[in-house]
Design a protein around this motif. Structure first.
Motif, PDB file in Angstrom:
ATOM      1  N   PHE A 147       0.819  -1.212   0.000  1.00 50.80           N
ATOM      2  CA  PHE A 147       0.000   0.000   0.000  1.00 50.80           C
ATOM      3  C   PHE A 147       0.854   1.264   0.000  1.00 50.80           C
ATOM      4  CE2 PHE A 147      -3.061  -3.086   1.723  1.00 50.80           C
ATOM      5  CZ  PHE A 147      -4.146  -2.810   0.911  1.00 50.80           C
ATOM      6  N   ARG A 148       1.974   1.242   0.703  1.00 51.38           N
ATOM      7  CA  ARG A 148       2.807   2.442   0.813  1.00 51.38           C
ATOM      8  C   ARG A 148       3.354   2.843  -0.555  1.00 51.38           C
ATOM      9  NH1 ARG A 148       8.296   3.736   1.927  1.00 51.38           N
ATOM     10  NH2 ARG A 148       8.844   1.528   1.883  1.00 51.38           N
ATOM     11  N   ARG A 149       3.951   1.910  -1.252  1.00 51.53           N
ATOM     12  CA  ARG A 149       4.515   2.237  -2.572  1.00 51.53           C
ATOM     13  C   ARG A 149       3.410   2.499  -3.603  1.00 51.53           C
ATOM     14  NH1 ARG A 149       8.424  -1.277  -0.620  1.00 51.53           N
ATOM     15  NH2 ARG A 149      10.469  -0.264  -0.441  1.00 51.53           N
ATOM     16  N   SER A 150       2.285   1.834  -3.464  1.00 49.76           N
ATOM     17  CA  SER A 150       1.167   2.111  -4.364  1.00 49.76           C
ATOM     18  C   SER A 150       0.699   3.552  -4.199  1.00 49.76           C
ATOM     19  CB  SER A 150       0.011   1.137  -4.083  1.00 49.76           C
ATOM     20  OG  SER A 150       0.404  -0.202  -4.309  1.00 49.76           O
ATOM     21  N   PHE A 151       0.635   4.013  -2.938  1.00 46.72           N
ATOM     22  CA  PHE A 151       0.223   5.389  -2.662  1.00 46.72           C
ATOM     23  C   PHE A 151       1.264   6.385  -3.156  1.00 46.72           C
ATOM     24  CE2 PHE A 151       0.228   9.066   0.252  1.00 46.72           C
ATOM     25  CZ  PHE A 151      -1.056   9.548   0.026  1.00 46.72           C
ATOM     26  N   TYR A 152       2.536   6.055  -2.978  1.00 47.99           N
ATOM     27  CA  TYR A 152       3.616   6.963  -3.364  1.00 47.99           C
ATOM     28  C   TYR A 152       3.768   7.102  -4.878  1.00 47.99           C
ATOM     29  CZ  TYR A 152       5.518   7.126   1.402  1.00 47.99           C
ATOM     30  OH  TYR A 152       5.696   7.320   2.753  1.00 47.99           O
ATOM     31  N   THR A 153       3.291   6.125  -5.642  1.00 47.03           N
ATOM     32  CA  THR A 153       3.569   6.109  -7.088  1.00 47.03           C
ATOM     33  C   THR A 153       2.329   6.192  -7.984  1.00 47.03           C
ATOM     34  OG1 THR A 153       3.483   3.687  -7.216  1.00 47.03           O
ATOM     35  CG2 THR A 153       5.617   4.684  -6.672  1.00 47.03           C
ATOM     36  N   GLY A 154       1.162   5.777  -7.473  1.00 52.16           N
ATOM     37  CA  GLY A 154      -0.024   5.719  -8.320  1.00 52.16           C
ATOM     38  C   GLY A 154      -0.126   4.430  -9.101  1.00 52.16           C
ATOM     39  N   ASN A 155       0.902   3.583  -8.996  1.00 48.50           N
ATOM     40  CA  ASN A 155       0.867   2.230  -9.564  1.00 48.50           C
ATOM     41  C   ASN A 155       0.618   1.234  -8.447  1.00 48.50           C
ATOM     42  OD1 ASN A 155       3.200   3.689 -11.418  1.00 48.50           O
ATOM     43  ND2 ASN A 155       1.875   2.323 -12.574  1.00 48.50           N
TER      44      ASN A 155
END
Length: 296
Positions: A170-178
């Motif tokens: 979830f963290r990287r998804s939020f940070y990138t939009g992917n």
């Protein structure tokens, strides 16, 4: 007896030929060795997509040459923006600072929106889109319902695949939009991989993580970079819509990301011309911007 007029088959064949030639051209451009070459690749590819698409979507009263040049110019502008968006991913790869990623993503979508408008034979400012995960957000000032949110069918399928491989990050998804997933499944041969705009990371990866993530983000930009091709089917899809209400209902909830099929085809077309996996054009482009290690 009424004579049946033949369909305009030669013109359709010309479209198909242009389409195939364009895929081969994009797949066989030499890999970038410096920013000048990298910038020219993005500018020329955006220009070609915009120019050819503008001719396909030309109105009957418009001059082909004028429409083509307009599409070339708009596509070149959009291509330059996509190049700059990839340079921001390079900054992320070098620093690991996620503050570079969203500006890069927004700039990439802006550039691709301009290319899409060019290939639709529209003014460059008329329609803008942003893909987040498997959702397609679009603002079209010429449409009565200006803002729409739709699903990307092929991206949705890649999301299902991501869930089958591991846990969502979830963290990287939020940070990138992917959408990012972490997995221990079959990860002995890769550190990360992108399936359209879904990224799957090797959960055991400890070093060079920003390089790997940057590498895969470039792959998601490559998928996005073919969105201008979707407008090549606009007239065909509009004809289908007029013949019944099925397409109208389908079009209300889905934005067909045909660019997923085109990017996959271009990626595979380039494969036989490379002497190794790492030397495939789209892999070398990702390595160029991120300096990531081989076997990623």
């Amino acid at each position: 007896m009424n004579e049946v007029k033949p369909k305009n088959q030669p013109f359709m064949n010309q479209r198909i030929i242009l389409f195939i030639l364009l895929i081969f051209c994009l797949a066989e451009v030499k890999s970038q060795n410096n920013d000048t070459q990298a910038g020219l690749y993005n500018i020329l590819s955006g220009s070609l997509i915009g120019g050819v698409g503008a001719m396909i979507n030309k109105k009957p009263n418009e001059k082909t040459g004028k429409v083509f040049l307009k599409g070339l110019g708009q596509g070149a502008l959009g291509g330059y923006m996509t190049f700059e968006s990839k340079r921001l991913i390079r900054d992320f790869s070098d620093t690991g600072n996620y503050a570079y990623v969203w500006p890069s993503r927004l700039l990439n979508s802006l550039g691709n929106s301009i290319i899409l408008n060019a290939s639709s034979n529209r003014k460059f400012w008329e329609r803008y889109y942003l893909n987040i995960g498997f959702s397609h957000f679009e603002y079209d000032i010429k449409r009565e319902n200006s803002f729409q949110v739709k699903l990307l069918p092929f991206s949705l399928l890649s999301t299902f695949y991501g869930f089958s491989q591991g846990e969502i990050d979830f963290r990287r998804s939020f940070y990138t939009g992917n959408l990012f997933f972490e997995s221990y499944k079959n990860t002995e041969n890769y550190n990360g991989k992108a399936i359209l705009n879904v990224v799957i990371l090797n959960k055991g990866l400890l070093d060079n993580r920003s390089n790997t993530i940057g590498h895969e983000l470039i792959h998601t930009f490559q998928y996005e970079g073919f969105i201008g091709f979707n407008s090549y089917l606009d007239k065909k899809m509009n004809n289908i819509k007029r013949e019944g209400d099925f397409w109208t209902k389908f079009n209300f909830i889905l934005y067909p990301d045909w660019n997923a099929l085109i990017f996959s085809s271009a990626y595979n077309i380039s494969a036989p011309f490379a002497n190794s996996y790492e030397n495939r054009f789209y892999e070398k482009e990702a390595y160029y911007y991120t300096g990531s290690l081989l076997n990623e």
